[in-house]
Design an enzyme around this catalytic site. Structure first.
Site, short mmCIF file in Angstrom:
data_model
loop_
_atom_site.label_atom_id
_atom_site.label_comp_id
_atom_site.label_asym_id
_atom_site.label_seq_id
_atom_site.Cartn_x
_atom_site.Cartn_y
_atom_site.Cartn_z
N HIS A 98 40.30 -33.28 -12.74
CA HIS A 98 41.10 -33.00 -11.55
C HIS A 98 40.29 -33.40 -10.32
CE1 HIS A 98 43.46 -30.87 -8.52
NE2 HIS A 98 42.31 -30.48 -8.03
N GLU B 242 41.54 -25.70 -2.18
CA GLU B 242 41.00 -25.58 -3.55
C GLU B 242 39.54 -25.13 -3.54
OE1 GLU B 242 43.93 -28.93 -5.58
OE2 GLU B 242 41.80 -29.39 -5.36
N LYS C 237 38.12 -31.12 -16.85
CA LYS C 237 39.04 -30.25 -17.58
C LYS C 237 38.46 -29.92 -18.96
CE LYS C 237 43.12 -31.95 -15.05
NZ LYS C 237 44.41 -32.69 -15.12
N TYR D 241 47.37 -24.66 -9.41
CA TYR D 241 48.45 -25.65 -9.52
C TYR D 241 49.74 -25.11 -8.91
CZ TYR D 241 45.88 -28.93 -12.58
OH TYR D 241 45.00 -29.87 -13.09
N ASN E 104 44.35 -36.24 -18.84
CA ASN E 104 43.64 -37.19 -17.98
C ASN E 104 42.25 -36.70 -17.58
OD1 ASN E 104 44.39 -35.22 -16.22
ND2 ASN E 104 45.80 -36.48 -15.02
P1 GDP Z 1 46.63 -35.43 -10.06
O1 GDP Z 1 46.45 -34.96 -8.65
O2 GDP Z 1 46.34 -36.89 -10.21
O3 GDP Z 1 45.86 -34.61 -11.08
O4 GDP Z 1 48.17 -35.27 -10.44
P2 GDP Z 1 49.25 -34.17 -10.02
O5 GDP Z 1 48.71 -33.26 -8.96
O6 GDP Z 1 50.52 -34.88 -9.73
O7 GDP Z 1 49.49 -33.36 -11.38
C1 GDP Z 1 48.55 -32.40 -11.85
C2 GDP Z 1 48.33 -32.60 -13.34
O8 GDP Z 1 49.56 -32.33 -14.05
C3 GDP Z 1 48.02 -34.06 -13.74
O9 GDP Z 1 46.62 -34.34 -13.62
C4 GDP Z 1 48.49 -34.11 -15.16
O10 GDP Z 1 47.55 -33.52 -16.06
C5 GDP Z 1 49.74 -33.22 -15.13
N1 GDP Z 1 50.99 -33.98 -14.85
C6 GDP Z 1 51.38 -34.44 -13.63
N2 GDP Z 1 52.57 -35.05 -13.69
C7 GDP Z 1 52.96 -34.97 -14.99
C8 GDP Z 1 54.14 -35.43 -15.68
O11 GDP Z 1 55.07 -36.02 -15.12
N3 GDP Z 1 54.20 -35.18 -17.03
C9 GDP Z 1 53.18 -34.53 -17.68
N4 GDP Z 1 53.34 -34.35 -18.99
N5 GDP Z 1 52.08 -34.08 -17.07
C10 GDP Z 1 51.96 -34.30 -15.73
MG MG Z 2 47.14 -33.28 -7.66
#
Ligand code: GDP
Ligand code: MG
Length: 177
Positions: free
Chosen positions: A144, A155, A28, A68, A141
């Site tokens: 991705h 993707e 990222k 996303y 974090n």
């Molecule tokens: P990943 O697959 O581990 O990246 O997680 P997800 O697909 O659930 O979410 C995509 C991205 O959105 C994450 O990498 C975080 O940067 C962000 N994100 C996900 N869940 C949350 C949340 O509950 N709060 C916040 N602030 N950011 C979130």
């Molecule tokens: Mg994800």
């Protein structure tokens, strides 16, 4: 010989019987700006995963919504869109045995706070869901990685054309055969 044609042909030869998979990783914009690209890629090379496609891309809001799509409309989506579009990302396609699961293992949990040492998110960040949400921030974090094989296929086709993916042998292939 047309290398583009040759590569796109050979790239498609895997069938359902192998555990060989391709998966998408994005460093990222935060990772790019913190000069962590090399260290992050090193983790995947160390695990024997093969880079079959890589480029730097600065995505816009529209593209973020495509990538996303499952998160559009959620409370954190707006902040996530800002986070992924604040600079260029490094997009990488990695190939390996059970690559989707193996890459997620190297990356760690979604939440850096819960990611153990040795994982990318655990070693280069420590943010929690609670703190990010209390500030209206995205969960920073760094990286991705596709969550499952279906997501990986979707993707990869969103981010890469077939001719941008390459078929070649690495040292690791000699151990797999
Ligand atoms: P990943 O697959 O581990 O990246 O997680 P997800 O697909 O659930 O979410 C995509 C991205 O959105 C994450 O990498 C975080 O940067 C962000 N994100 C996900 N869940 C949350 C949340 O509950 N709060 C916040 N602030 N950011 C979130
Ligand atoms: Mg994800």
């Amino acid at each position: 010989l047309n290398p583009v044609k040759e590569n796109s042909k050979t790239y498609k030869h895997f069938n359902n019987l192998t555990c060989m998979e391709n998966t998408l990783v994005l460093v990222k914009p935060e990772g790019v700006k913190r000069h962590l690209i090399g260290k992050i890629i090193q983790r995947f090379e160390d695990a024997g995963l093969k880079i079959i496609g890589m480029k730097q891309v600065w995505v816009d809001n529209e593209f973020s919504k495509q990538h996303y799509s499952e998160h559009v409309g959620k409370a954190f989506y707006e902040s996530l869109e800002k986070y992924i579009t604040e600079g260029p990302v490094i997009a990488i396609v990695l190939q390996g045995v059970n690559a989707v699961e193996n890459v997620r293992k190297v990356v760690g949990e979604s939440e850096p706070k819960s990611s153990p040492p040795g994982t990318i998110r655990g070693d280069f960040a420590h943010m929690s869901f609670q703190h990010a949400d209390s500030k209206g921030n995205p969960l920073k974090n760094l990286i991705h990685a596709s969550g499952n094989l279906e997501e990986a296929k979707k993707e990869i086709s969103l981010w890469f054309k077939d001719y941008e993916l390459h078929s070649y042998k690495t040292m690791q292939d000699y151990f797999l055969e």
